[in-house]
Write a protein that holds these residues in place. Structure first.
Motif, PDB file in Angstrom:
ATOM      1  N   HIS B 172      33.846  12.745  20.724  1.00 30.88           N
ATOM      2  CA  HIS B 172      34.649  11.756  21.288  1.00 30.88           C
ATOM      3  C   HIS B 172      35.950  11.655  20.766  1.00 30.88           C
ATOM      4  O   HIS B 172      36.956  10.569  20.600  1.00 30.88           O
ATOM      5  N   GLN B 173      36.375  12.820  19.992  1.00 34.67           N
ATOM      6  CA  GLN B 173      37.794  12.797  19.366  1.00 34.67           C
ATOM      7  C   GLN B 173      38.833  12.516  20.459  1.00 34.67           C
ATOM      8  O   GLN B 173      38.764  12.805  21.773  1.00 34.67           O
ATOM      9  N   ASN B 174      39.656  11.632  20.020  1.00 27.19           N
ATOM     10  CA  ASN B 174      40.853  11.079  20.703  1.00 27.19           C
ATOM     11  C   ASN B 174      40.552   9.909  21.838  1.00 27.19           C
ATOM     12  O   ASN B 174      41.434   9.476  22.232  1.00 27.19           O
ATOM     13  N   GLU B 175      39.225   9.570  22.026  1.00 25.49           N
ATOM     14  CA  GLU B 175      38.758   8.487  22.560  1.00 25.49           C
ATOM     15  C   GLU B 175      39.304   7.215  22.185  1.00 25.49           C
ATOM     16  O   GLU B 175      39.108   6.903  21.040  1.00 25.49           O
ATOM     17  N   LYS B 176      39.174   6.228  23.303  1.00 26.97           N
ATOM     18  CA  LYS B 176      39.470   4.900  22.736  1.00 26.97           C
ATOM     19  C   LYS B 176      37.968   4.533  22.265  1.00 26.97           C
ATOM     20  O   LYS B 176      36.859   4.632  23.026  1.00 26.97           O
ATOM     21  N   VAL B 177      37.790   3.972  20.919  1.00 23.74           N
ATOM     22  CA  VAL B 177      36.561   3.726  20.536  1.00 23.74           C
ATOM     23  C   VAL B 177      36.623   2.390  19.905  1.00 23.74           C
ATOM     24  O   VAL B 177      37.581   1.778  19.428  1.00 23.74           O
ATOM     25  N   SER B 178      35.386   1.941  19.544  1.00 22.23           N
ATOM     26  CA  SER B 178      35.194   0.624  18.927  1.00 22.23           C
ATOM     27  C   SER B 178      34.186   0.909  17.734  1.00 22.23           C
ATOM     28  O   SER B 178      33.275   1.557  17.587  1.00 22.23           O
ATOM     29  N   PHE B 179      34.515  -0.076  16.695  1.00 22.88           N
ATOM     30  CA  PHE B 179      33.485  -0.244  15.547  1.00 22.88           C
ATOM     31  C   PHE B 179      33.201  -1.673  15.152  1.00 22.88           C
ATOM     32  O   PHE B 179      34.109  -2.435  15.164  1.00 22.88           O
ATOM     33  N   LYS B 180      31.886  -1.798  15.223  1.00 20.86           N
ATOM     34  CA  LYS B 180      31.613  -3.396  15.107  1.00 20.86           C
ATOM     35  C   LYS B 180      30.634  -3.797  14.012  1.00 20.86           C
ATOM     36  O   LYS B 180      30.045  -3.011  13.447  1.00 20.86           O
ATOM     37  N   GLY B 181      30.969  -4.847  13.461  1.00 18.15           N
ATOM     38  CA  GLY B 181      30.370  -5.490  12.330  1.00 18.15           C
ATOM     39  C   GLY B 181      30.588  -4.751  10.966  1.00 18.15           C
ATOM     40  O   GLY B 181      29.690  -4.408  10.151  1.00 18.15           O
ATOM     41  N   MET B 182      31.928  -4.128  10.911  1.00 22.18           N
ATOM     42  CA  MET B 182      32.345  -3.357   9.590  1.00 22.18           C
ATOM     43  C   MET B 182      32.728  -4.424   8.593  1.00 22.18           C
ATOM     44  O   MET B 182      33.361  -5.460   8.880  1.00 22.18           O
ATOM     45  N   THR B 183      32.224  -4.232   7.480  1.00 22.82           N
ATOM     46  CA  THR B 183      32.766  -5.148   6.308  1.00 22.82           C
ATOM     47  C   THR B 183      33.787  -4.397   5.506  1.00 22.82           C
ATOM     48  O   THR B 183      33.990  -3.212   5.192  1.00 22.82           O
ATOM     49  N   VAL B 184      34.999  -5.066   5.009  1.00 23.34           N
ATOM     50  CA  VAL B 184      36.108  -4.687   4.484  1.00 23.34           C
ATOM     51  C   VAL B 184      35.917  -4.244   2.913  1.00 23.34           C
ATOM     52  O   VAL B 184      35.039  -5.424   2.418  1.00 23.34           O
ATOM     53  N   GLU B 185      36.103  -3.312   2.536  1.00 23.55           N
ATOM     54  CA  GLU B 185      35.974  -2.923   1.105  1.00 23.55           C
ATOM     55  C   GLU B 185      37.248  -2.702   0.245  1.00 23.55           C
ATOM     56  O   GLU B 185      38.142  -2.541   1.095  1.00 23.55           O
ATOM     57  N   PRO B 186      37.114  -2.859  -0.991  1.00 19.30           N
ATOM     58  CA  PRO B 186      38.528  -2.614  -1.949  1.00 19.30           C
ATOM     59  C   PRO B 186      39.204  -1.402  -1.210  1.00 19.30           C
ATOM     60  O   PRO B 186      38.513  -0.190  -1.150  1.00 19.30           O
ATOM     61  N   ALA B 187      40.732  -1.479  -1.163  1.00 20.77           N
ATOM     62  CA  ALA B 187      41.129  -0.330  -0.808  1.00 20.77           C
ATOM     63  C   ALA B 187      41.138   0.880  -2.001  1.00 20.77           C
ATOM     64  O   ALA B 187      41.336   1.918  -1.523  1.00 20.77           O
ATOM     65  N   GLN B 188      40.891   0.492  -2.880  1.00 24.10           N
ATOM     66  CA  GLN B 188      41.070   1.608  -4.222  1.00 24.10           C
ATOM     67  C   GLN B 188      39.808   0.693  -5.106  1.00 24.10           C
ATOM     68  O   GLN B 188      39.751  -0.440  -5.380  1.00 24.10           O
ATOM     69  N   GLU B 189      39.305   1.760  -5.952  1.00 27.24           N
ATOM     70  CA  GLU B 189      38.309   1.382  -6.895  1.00 27.24           C
ATOM     71  C   GLU B 189      38.982   0.349  -7.747  1.00 27.24           C
ATOM     72  O   GLU B 189      39.780   0.438  -8.571  1.00 27.24           O
ATOM     73  N   GLY B 190      38.228  -0.799  -8.211  1.00 27.41           N
ATOM     74  CA  GLY B 190      38.691  -1.650  -9.168  1.00 27.41           C
ATOM     75  C   GLY B 190      39.799  -2.710  -8.677  1.00 27.41           C
ATOM     76  O   GLY B 190      40.277  -3.421  -9.377  1.00 27.41           O
TER      77      GLY B 190
END
Lengths: 553, 271
Positions: B172-190
């Motif tokens: 699906h490279q380059n396709e318009k895609v969606s990702f659902k129910g994703m949880t935001v995680e810390p951008a960096q450890e700690g």
């Protein structure tokens, strides 16, 4: 996993696929240049004075607050950002009346565009990381960039001056080769900040697997020979050397530098100091045929065509990766910075060598790296404040810390001799972070070859010439990959097209003038508007005169 | 008299600079508008003459995918997002995400005049003749010459959530895609920060945003590509408002750089 996906660059090896950052659009850049020119022209017509030439004040006024801006470039490296921030804090502690505002860039092209735009609106930064090529353009307006000769030599506030609170180097302690790179038209318009060169990062394990012994000095013949020997495939269409479907034995990051260094090593023409172009010669053509031959077999490719050399090197898909020493932390199995996933990294021994040479006994390599320039302001005290901060950037503390973030070297002998720096250099390999061996090897390599480095002449147009040098290689490499016929007729057309594209035709003579090509329609409209405005003004003046005379009569 | 002259000059210069600036600013705004328009019109595929149908001499998506690298390819597709337009000595350059009903295309540095670039809207059909290339795993068409054609098609985002971390995602490279129910995680450890300017935080406002999200116990890094969606775009602002632990739905384009590197164009609270 880290990402550098926006095709950016580490060093002067600029203008590749990363150029999107230059998207700030030539239209606006051109307009800014035009506006700058028009403003200068108009002010000249009315007898207004240009910005006053800077002269060093007798004493720095510490009773007054100064706010200066510093436009800095980092290699998309958070440590470098942190060092800039710390340097500002330390400097402000020395001079509490000077406040430094930092603006960060990750691309030289973007700084260049923004400076040009801000010259027109007289909102240039005070201190700016730059390349001498760019300063040549900044100097289009008079007294825009501060000449540093007087500042450097001032006995009170000059380098090593008696009245500065900064532990700056003396002028003689700046490496002469690096300082001379900042001289334009007989004056210093910048001071060097960091220096790097290009290195060839070699998968030594692969070289030996192919039955070769890695020499101390790589020659072009050796690199081509090993690269072609690596192209053998097995019955499953995998490369025998790495067992993978992908192998590009030799990848060059900056084809501008590749051509420039090859020509220098061959003692062939590139350009003169006065801006005469010698690039389009027979030696260049011979080099292009050789490069094209290996691009055709896919033994050679470039960053613009295939991607970062480091990614291929670390995945065991490249033997010779040429990139800046300022990219050393990305090179090798244990590189602290890496864009590919851990499962793709292969184990191998990384060796650092100078770029390939034609004459191992007379090595030649390019000198690159950021310099610092100051922009002139109405208040000479503000300029002096900027100069004091610039000196701080040359202090051992900043020089050593920043150089350790990558394969840079400090630009002062004072920093080189510092015990802390010597200790750092002696500890290569102690860890894969601060003491990462490839990074320190790269720095050591440049330290031992400072006398073998060179720079190309700087003139208004030298940036275009550099771009053209790389463009020739990219075109031939792409054409060979596409199985096009690359012969003398092709070369003739390529030369002609490249000269036209980069407006270099008129520089083939000794004119020293650049043909910028036809004006864009927007510019024509702008000039037409200006003419109309002037006609209206003149009409108004005449009508006023007529009216007054009529009144008198 | 002198005052009047000065006023006239200042007025003239101001008008010129304003008009010049306004002209130069258009491409960026146009790019952001195109993406926002794509978000607004992300309705089911608009019908037009069969989006998968090809004119004579034009490759099907299958033929395009089968073509060797560095060979000339001729495709017909529909704009799904415009990333950037700029110009240098070599000429104008446009970067575009496009799709037909069978698959997606990424056009890098297509030869498109500014005038034509402005005509390209989400859904616009075009024919492109260029070279199939690969850059760090991204399959793309380079140096394409584009002809605008009649027709319109807007792709629906393909829900690729279940394919994250699998070998099937690359299809699906380059396709318009969606990702659902994703949880935001810390951008960096700690760190409590949910996003970084540039991949390591070395950038500043206006640079690409990087943020981590997780699903089914695995963490993925997504990007707001500042040339596709600049700092004035809704998605750029939305990512800066994210908090670790937020559960979100995302849309974007499945760019590839040494692996999946989705360029996100929309962030919303999970439905």
């Amino acid at each position: 996993m880290t990402r550098r996906s926006d095709r950016q660059t580490n060093d002067m090896t600029k203008n590749r696929r990363a150029e999107v950052p230059e998207k700030p659009r030539r239209a606006s850049l051109f307009a800014a240049l035009l506006l700058l020119g028009l403003c200068l022209l108009l002010s000249g017509c009315h007898g207004s004075k240009d910005r006053t030439e800077f002269s060093v004040p007798e004493a720095f006024d510490e009773s007054k607050e100064y706010e200066i801006t510093f436009w800095a470039k980092n290699d998309t490296n958070i440590r470098q950002t942190t060092i800039y921030e710390q340097a500002i804090r330390d400097f402000e502690a020395l001079y509490p009346n000077i406040h430094v505002n930092l603006r960060l860039y990750t691309d030289y092209g973007k700084i260049y565009n923004d400076v040009i735009t801000n010259i027109a609106t007289e909102t240039t930064p005070n201190v700016c990381i730059t390349y001498p090529d760019h300063i040549a353009t900044y100097m289009t307006g008079s007294n825009v960039v501060v000449p540093l000769d007087e500042l450097m030599d001032d006995e009170n506030y000059g380098l090593g001056g008696s009245e500065t609170k900064v532990d700056a180097p003396a002028k003689e302690e700046i490496i002469p080769e690096f300082l001379n790179e900042c001289m334009l038209g007989g004056h210093y318009y910048a001071v060097p900040y960091m220096r790097s060169t290009e290195a060839c990062y070699v998968n030594k394990t692969f070289v030996e697997k192919l039955g070769y012994e890695l020499p101390d000095v790589l020659t072009w013949d050796f690199v081509w020979e090993v690269s072609e020997a690596a192209m053998q495939k097995d019955a499953d269409d995998n490369f025998v050397l790495n067992g993978q479907k992908v192998l590009i034995p030799f990848i060059y990051k900056s084809t501008d530098n590749m051509m420039i260094q090859m020509l220098k090593q061959k003692d062939a023409d590139y350009s003169t100091g006065t801006g005469e172009i010698g690039l389009f010669n027979d030696t260049t053509k011979e080099l292009l045929y050789t490069i094209g031959e290996h691009a055709g077999t896919r033994a050679f490719s470039t960053f613009k065509i295939s991607g970062y050399p480091a990614n291929f090197l670390n995945a065991g898909q490249c033997i010779f990766a040429v990139d800046s020493t300022a990219g050393a932390t990305w090179m090798g199995t244990d590189a602290p910075l890496c864009d590919i996933s851990e499962d793709k990294i292969v184990e191998f021994e990384t060796a650092v060598r100078t770029v390939p040479q034609f004459d191992p006994a007379g090595q030649k390599m390019i000198s690159q790296g950021p310099s610092i320039c100051l922009f002139n302001k109405e208040d000479p005290q503000e300029v002096l404040a900027s100069w004091l901060f610039t000196q701080y950037l040359l202090s051992n503390k900043v020089q050593i810390a920043y150089s350790e973030t990558e394969g840079y070297i400090p630009v002062t002998s004072k920093a080189h001799a510092d015990a802390e720096y010597q200790d750092y250099l002696s500890r290569g390999g102690e860890d894969n972070d601060k003491y990462y061996s490839v990074k320190i090897d790269a720095a050591q390599m440049l330290l031992s070859h400072t006398g073998d480095t060179f720079v190309t002449p700087v003139f208004n147009g030298s940036t275009s010439l550099r771009d053209a040098a790389g463009y020739l290689i990219e075109c031939v490499a792409k054409s060979m990959r596409r199985k096009e016929n690359v012969d003398d007729a092709y070369m003739q057309k390529l030369y002609s097209d490249t000269k036209a594209l980069y407006h270099l035709e008129n520089r083939m003579s000794a004119s020293g003038k650049t043909d910028l090509g036809p004006l864009p329609s927007g510019a024509k409209a702008l000039i037409a508007t200006l003419v109309v405005v002037w006609i209206l003004i003149l009409a108004y003046v005449i009508s006023e005169q007529v009216r007054k005379r009529a009144k008198r009569q | 008299m002198k005052k009047k002259l000065a006023i006239a000059l200042v007025f003239a210069c101001t008008m010129m600079s304003v008009s010049v600036y306004a002209e130069s600013a258009q491409p960026v705004e146009a790019a952001a508008e195109a993406v926002e328009a794509a978000e607004d019109t992300a309705a089911p595929a608009e019908e037009a003459a069969a989006p998968a149908a090809k004119s004579e001499g034009v490759m099907t998506y299958e033929e395009y995918m089968a073509a060797e690298m560095d060979t000339e390819v001729v495709i017909e597709a529909y704009v799904q997002a415009k990333q950037s337009w700029w110009e240098d000595e070599q000429g104008p350059k446009a970067t575009i995400y496009a799709q037909d009903e069978d698959g997606a295309y990424f056009l890098y540095n297509a030869v498109v005049t500014q005038e034509d670039y402005e005509k390209l809207e989400v859904g616009t059909k075009f024919k492109a003749t260029g070279y199939k290339s690969e850059w760090s795993g991204e399959i793309e068409i380079t140096e394409a010459v584009i002809e605008i054609e009649e027709g319109s098609f807007t792709a629906e985002a393909f829900d690729a959530t279940a394919l994250l971390g699998t070998d099937d995602l690359i299809a699906h490279q380059n396709e318009k895609v969606s990702f659902k129910g994703m949880t935001v995680e810390p951008a960096q450890e700690g760190s409590d920060a949910a996003y970084l300017y540039s991949y390591d935080g070395s950038g500043s406002e206006g640079d690409d945003l990087y943020f981590n999200v997780s699903v089914n116990g695995a963490v993925y890094t997504f990007t707001v590509e500042s040339y596709l969606c600049d700092s004035s775009s809704d998605v750029y602002k939305a990512v800066k408002e994210l908090k670790v632990g937020d559960v979100i739905d995302l849309e974007g384009f499945l760019y590839w750089y040494e692996g999946a590197n989705p360029h996100i164009t929309s962030v919303k609270a999970a439905q």
